[in-house]
Scaffold this motif. Sequence first.
Motif, PDB file in Angstrom:
ATOM      1  N   GLN A 115       0.835  -1.207   0.000  1.00 56.12           N
ATOM      2  CA  GLN A 115       0.000   0.000   0.000  1.00 56.12           C
ATOM      3  C   GLN A 115       0.873   1.262   0.000  1.00 56.12           C
ATOM      4  O   GLN A 115       0.552   2.241  -0.685  1.00 56.12           O
ATOM      5  N   ASN A 137      -8.283   3.751  -2.550  1.00 52.76           N
ATOM      6  CA  ASN A 137      -8.709   3.631  -1.151  1.00 52.76           C
ATOM      7  C   ASN A 137      -9.824   2.621  -0.923  1.00 52.76           C
ATOM      8  O   ASN A 137     -10.032   2.182   0.207  1.00 52.76           O
ATOM      9  N   SER A 190      -7.449  -1.409  -1.849  1.00 52.00           N
ATOM     10  CA  SER A 190      -7.252  -1.721  -0.436  1.00 52.00           C
ATOM     11  C   SER A 190      -8.072  -2.942  -0.016  1.00 52.00           C
ATOM     12  O   SER A 190      -7.571  -3.847   0.657  1.00 52.00           O
ATOM     13  N   GLU A 194      -6.283  -6.642   1.042  1.00 51.10           N
ATOM     14  CA  GLU A 194      -6.406  -7.161   2.404  1.00 51.10           C
ATOM     15  C   GLU A 194      -7.177  -8.472   2.446  1.00 51.10           C
ATOM     16  O   GLU A 194      -6.761  -9.428   3.122  1.00 51.10           O
ATOM     17  N   ASN A 220     -15.571   0.241   2.890  1.00 52.99           N
ATOM     18  CA  ASN A 220     -14.636   1.299   2.496  1.00 52.99           C
ATOM     19  C   ASN A 220     -15.327   2.393   1.694  1.00 52.99           C
ATOM     20  O   ASN A 220     -14.951   3.570   1.783  1.00 52.99           O
TER      21      ASN A 220
END
Length: 200
Positions: free
Chosen positions: A27, A43, A47, A51, A155
Motif C-alpha cells: 500500500q 482507497n 485496499s 487485504e 470502504n
Amino acid sequence: MATEPRKTLLQAFVFGALMTFPIMFIQYVVKEEEAILDPFLSNVLFSSVLEEFFKWLIIFILIFRHVEFDDPYDGILYGASVSLGFATMENIFYLLSFGINTAFLRALLPVSSHALFGVVMGYYYGKSKFAKNDKQNEYLLLSLIAPLILHIIYNSILTFEGYWVYLIAPFMLFLWWLALKKVKLAHRHLVQHLFEQNKI
C-alpha cells in the motif's frame, strides 16, 4: 463438541498479524509511486482486494488442509483469528502513528469489521472443506468474494465525507446480523457433520 486447539488458533492469529507487513508495504509503495491515481480505486477497491486476498491466501495455504480443520465450524474460528491478527497489528501501527484517539476509533470500527469479514470468509471455507465435490470450488470462491464485497461496501461508506457516520451504523448492524447468522448456520452444519460421523 471438542474445542479447537488453542495453539492452532494462536498460529492463525500470528499469521494474520504477520501479513500486515507485506500489505502495508504494498500500500505504501502504490501510494508513494502514485501507481493508482483515482482515490476510489486506491482507497476502496485496491485496499479491499489486497487485504481480503491476503487473508484468504493465508487460510488457503496454511490452514485449509490442516489436520485440525476437521469440522465446518472451524472455518469461522480460523477466519476470525486471521482477521483479528491482521486488524490488531494494523491498529498498533495506527496507535504509534496517530495516537490513542485514532486507535480507539479504529478498535470500534475496522477491528470489529475485519473480524466479521473473517467470520463470513471462514463460514464459506468451512462449507467448501466439507461440501460435495461439485460444490467445493463454488464455496471456495464465495469465501473470497463475499467478504470482499462487504469490505468494498465498508470502504465506500467511509468515503462519504460529512455523513458517513449515518451510513456506517446500519451497515455495521447488518454486518453483525449476517455474521451471527453464519455462526448459527455453521453450528448447524457442525451438528450434522458430527451426526454423520457417528460422534453424537
